[in-house]
Write a protein that holds these residues in place. Structure first.
Motif, short mmCIF file in Angstrom:
data_model
loop_
_atom_site.label_atom_id
_atom_site.label_comp_id
_atom_site.label_asym_id
_atom_site.label_seq_id
_atom_site.Cartn_x
_atom_site.Cartn_y
_atom_site.Cartn_z
N GLY A 126 -5.60 14.00 14.46
CA GLY A 126 -6.76 14.30 13.62
C GLY A 126 -8.02 14.54 14.43
N ARG A 127 -8.99 15.16 13.81
CA ARG A 127 -10.27 15.38 14.49
C ARG A 127 -11.28 14.29 14.14
NH1 ARG A 127 -10.41 21.84 13.28
NH2 ARG A 127 -8.76 22.37 14.74
N GLY A 128 -11.05 13.59 13.04
CA GLY A 128 -12.05 12.59 12.65
C GLY A 128 -11.46 11.29 12.11
N TRP A 129 -10.39 11.41 11.32
CA TRP A 129 -9.89 10.21 10.64
C TRP A 129 -8.38 10.22 10.47
CZ3 TRP A 129 -12.83 6.02 9.50
CH2 TRP A 129 -14.22 6.20 9.56
N ALA A 130 -7.83 9.03 10.34
CA ALA A 130 -6.47 8.85 9.82
C ALA A 130 -6.56 7.65 8.88
CB ALA A 130 -5.48 8.59 10.95
N TRP A 131 -5.93 7.77 7.74
CA TRP A 131 -5.97 6.68 6.75
C TRP A 131 -4.57 6.30 6.32
CZ3 TRP A 131 -8.62 11.36 5.56
CH2 TRP A 131 -10.01 11.33 5.68
N THR A 132 -4.35 5.02 6.13
CA THR A 132 -3.20 4.58 5.36
C THR A 132 -3.68 4.38 3.94
OG1 THR A 132 -2.24 3.42 7.25
CG2 THR A 132 -1.40 2.83 5.07
N ALA A 133 -3.10 5.12 3.02
CA ALA A 133 -3.56 5.06 1.63
C ALA A 133 -2.38 4.86 0.70
CB ALA A 133 -4.30 6.35 1.27
N TYR A 134 -2.62 4.15 -0.39
CA TYR A 134 -1.62 4.04 -1.44
C TYR A 134 -1.85 5.17 -2.42
CZ TYR A 134 1.28 2.53 -5.27
OH TYR A 134 2.24 2.52 -6.25
N ASP A 135 -0.84 6.01 -2.58
CA ASP A 135 -0.94 7.15 -3.49
C ASP A 135 -0.33 6.74 -4.83
OD1 ASP A 135 -0.29 9.57 -4.93
OD2 ASP A 135 -0.79 10.64 -3.07
N TRP A 136 -1.18 6.72 -5.85
CA TRP A 136 -0.76 6.21 -7.16
C TRP A 136 0.23 7.13 -7.87
CZ3 TRP A 136 -2.00 1.37 -8.89
CH2 TRP A 136 -2.96 0.69 -8.12
N ASP A 137 0.23 8.40 -7.51
CA ASP A 137 1.19 9.32 -8.13
C ASP A 137 2.52 9.32 -7.40
OD1 ASP A 137 -0.72 10.23 -10.08
OD2 ASP A 137 -1.73 11.23 -8.41
N GLU A 138 2.46 9.26 -6.08
CA GLU A 138 3.70 9.18 -5.29
C GLU A 138 4.26 7.76 -5.28
OE1 GLU A 138 5.31 11.48 -3.43
OE2 GLU A 138 3.97 13.21 -3.56
N TRP A 155 -6.60 13.23 -4.21
CA TRP A 155 -6.95 12.53 -5.43
C TRP A 155 -5.97 11.39 -5.72
CZ3 TRP A 155 -11.60 13.40 -6.47
CH2 TRP A 155 -12.16 14.68 -6.45
N ASN A 156 -6.52 10.38 -6.33
CA ASN A 156 -5.71 9.28 -6.85
C ASN A 156 -4.93 8.54 -5.77
OD1 ASN A 156 -5.26 7.76 -9.12
ND2 ASN A 156 -3.39 8.84 -9.70
N ALA A 157 -5.58 8.39 -4.64
CA ALA A 157 -5.02 7.57 -3.56
C ALA A 157 -6.11 6.58 -3.14
CB ALA A 157 -4.58 8.43 -2.39
N THR A 158 -5.68 5.37 -2.77
CA THR A 158 -6.62 4.32 -2.41
C THR A 158 -6.45 3.98 -0.93
OG1 THR A 158 -6.54 3.41 -4.64
CG2 THR A 158 -7.32 1.94 -2.90
N PRO A 159 -7.45 4.27 -0.10
CA PRO A 159 -7.31 3.97 1.33
C PRO A 159 -7.33 2.47 1.59
CG PRO A 159 -9.53 4.75 0.86
CD PRO A 159 -8.76 4.85 -0.43
N LEU A 160 -6.42 2.02 2.45
CA LEU A 160 -6.34 0.60 2.80
C LEU A 160 -6.61 0.36 4.28
CD1 LEU A 160 -3.14 -0.25 0.74
CD2 LEU A 160 -5.50 -0.89 0.17
N VAL A 161 -6.41 1.40 5.08
CA VAL A 161 -6.75 1.35 6.51
C VAL A 161 -7.44 2.66 6.84
CG1 VAL A 161 -5.87 1.23 8.88
CG2 VAL A 161 -4.80 -0.16 7.08
N ALA A 162 -8.59 2.56 7.51
CA ALA A 162 -9.37 3.76 7.86
C ALA A 162 -9.63 3.75 9.36
CB ALA A 162 -10.68 3.78 7.08
N LEU A 163 -8.96 4.65 10.05
CA LEU A 163 -9.06 4.74 11.52
C LEU A 163 -9.97 5.90 11.90
CD1 LEU A 163 -8.17 4.38 14.49
CD2 LEU A 163 -6.02 5.52 13.91
N ASP A 164 -11.13 5.56 12.43
CA ASP A 164 -12.09 6.58 12.87
C ASP A 164 -11.67 7.08 14.25
OD1 ASP A 164 -14.36 8.07 13.58
OD2 ASP A 164 -15.74 6.63 12.68
#
Ligand SMILES: [Fe+2]
Length: 205
Positions: A126-138, A155-164
Motif C-alpha cells: 500500500g501507499r498509505g494504509w492497510a486495515w484489518t476490517a470486519y466486513d458485515w456483508d462478507e 462500505w459496511n466494514a468496521t476497521p479493527l486494525v489500522a496500519l499507517d
C-alpha cells in the motif's frame, strides 16, 4: 438554498503519554505524526466551514472548487478516523492476538501468523494504509489496502486494525525499511483495545 452542511467544529483527541514510549517507534515520530493528525482535524473544520457557505443550487456553476472541497472532505475525515484508530490501539505489548480478536483471526485467516503475514504484505504493497476490517456483508475479516486517507475503504466494514504505512510513520526511525517498522507496529499493538472494539460493535464470531 439551504446550506450544504451543518457546521460544527471538532477537536483533536489528546495524545496519550503511552504513545511517547513505544518500542522502536520514537517520540519524535509520534509527535510529528500527531501534528499531521491535528492538521486533518483543522482541515475538516475549515472545509465544513467553507461548505456551509456554499449555495448548493449553484455549487457547480459558481464554485470551481466545489469538487475539490468534496474530495478534500473525504481526505480530512478519513485522515482523522484512520489516525484515531492508529493512535488508540498502540501502546500495548503486541504478541499474538488475544481474546475475541484472536478467535476472528483464527477463523478467517487460519492462524495468527497468516493474518500477520498478509497484513504485513498488504502494508508493504500500500501507499498509505492497510486495515484489518470486519466486513458485515462478507461476514469475515479482510486485510484491505489503502493508498491514501480516502482510498479504498469499502462500505459496511468496521476497521479493527489500522496500519499507517505513509513514510512519516517510519522514515525517521527505519529509513526505507518499512518492513521493520511494520514489525514494530505489531510489537506495540494493544489487543485489549482491539477486543474492546469487537465487543462494542458486537462483531459476531
Ligand atoms: Fe499518519
Amino acid at each position: 438554498m439551504a446550506v450544504a452542511h451543518k457546521f460544527e467544529e471538532v477537536s483533536a483527541r489528546e495524545l496519550r503519554p503511552a504513545l511517547l514510549e513505544l518500542e522502536g517507534i520514537s517520540r519524535q515520530t509520534v509527535e510529528a505524526h500527531y501534528k499531521l493528525y491535528e492538521g486533518y482535524v483543522a482541515k475538516r473544520n475549515e472545509i465544513l466551514g467553507r461548505l456551509a457557505d456554499v449555495d448548493v443550487g449553484k455549487a457547480n456553476q459558481v464554485y470551481s472548487d466545489f469538487r475539490a472541497l468534496k474530495v478534500e472532505l473525504t481526505f480530512a475525515i478519513g485522515g482523522i478516523k484512520n489516525h484515531e484508530l492508529y493512535f488508540e490501539h498502540l501502546g500495548g505489548v503486541g504478541g499474538d492476538p488475544k481474546g475475541a480478536f484472536a478467535e476472528l483471526v483464527a477463523r478467517d485467516f487460519g492462524s495468527a501468523e497468516s493474518w500477520r503475514a498478509d497484513l504485513k504484505a498488504t502494508g508493504l504493497a500500500g501507499r498509505g494504509w492497510a486495515w484489518t476490517a470486519y466486513d458485515w456483508d462478507e461476514r469475515r475479516l479482510f486485510n484491505y489496502i489503502g493508498d491514501a486517507q480516502n482510498t479504498f475503504p469499502v462500505w459496511n466494514a468496521t476497521p479493527l486494525v489500522a496500519l499507517d504505512v505513509y513514510e512519516h510513520a517510519y522514515f525517521v526511525d527505519f529509513g526505507t525499511d518499512r518492513g521493520s517498522y511494520i514489525d514494530a507496529f505489531f510489537d506495540n499493538l494493544d489487543y485489549g483495545v482491539v477486543n474492546g472494539w469487537v465487543e462494542a460493535y458486537a462483531i459476531p464470531r
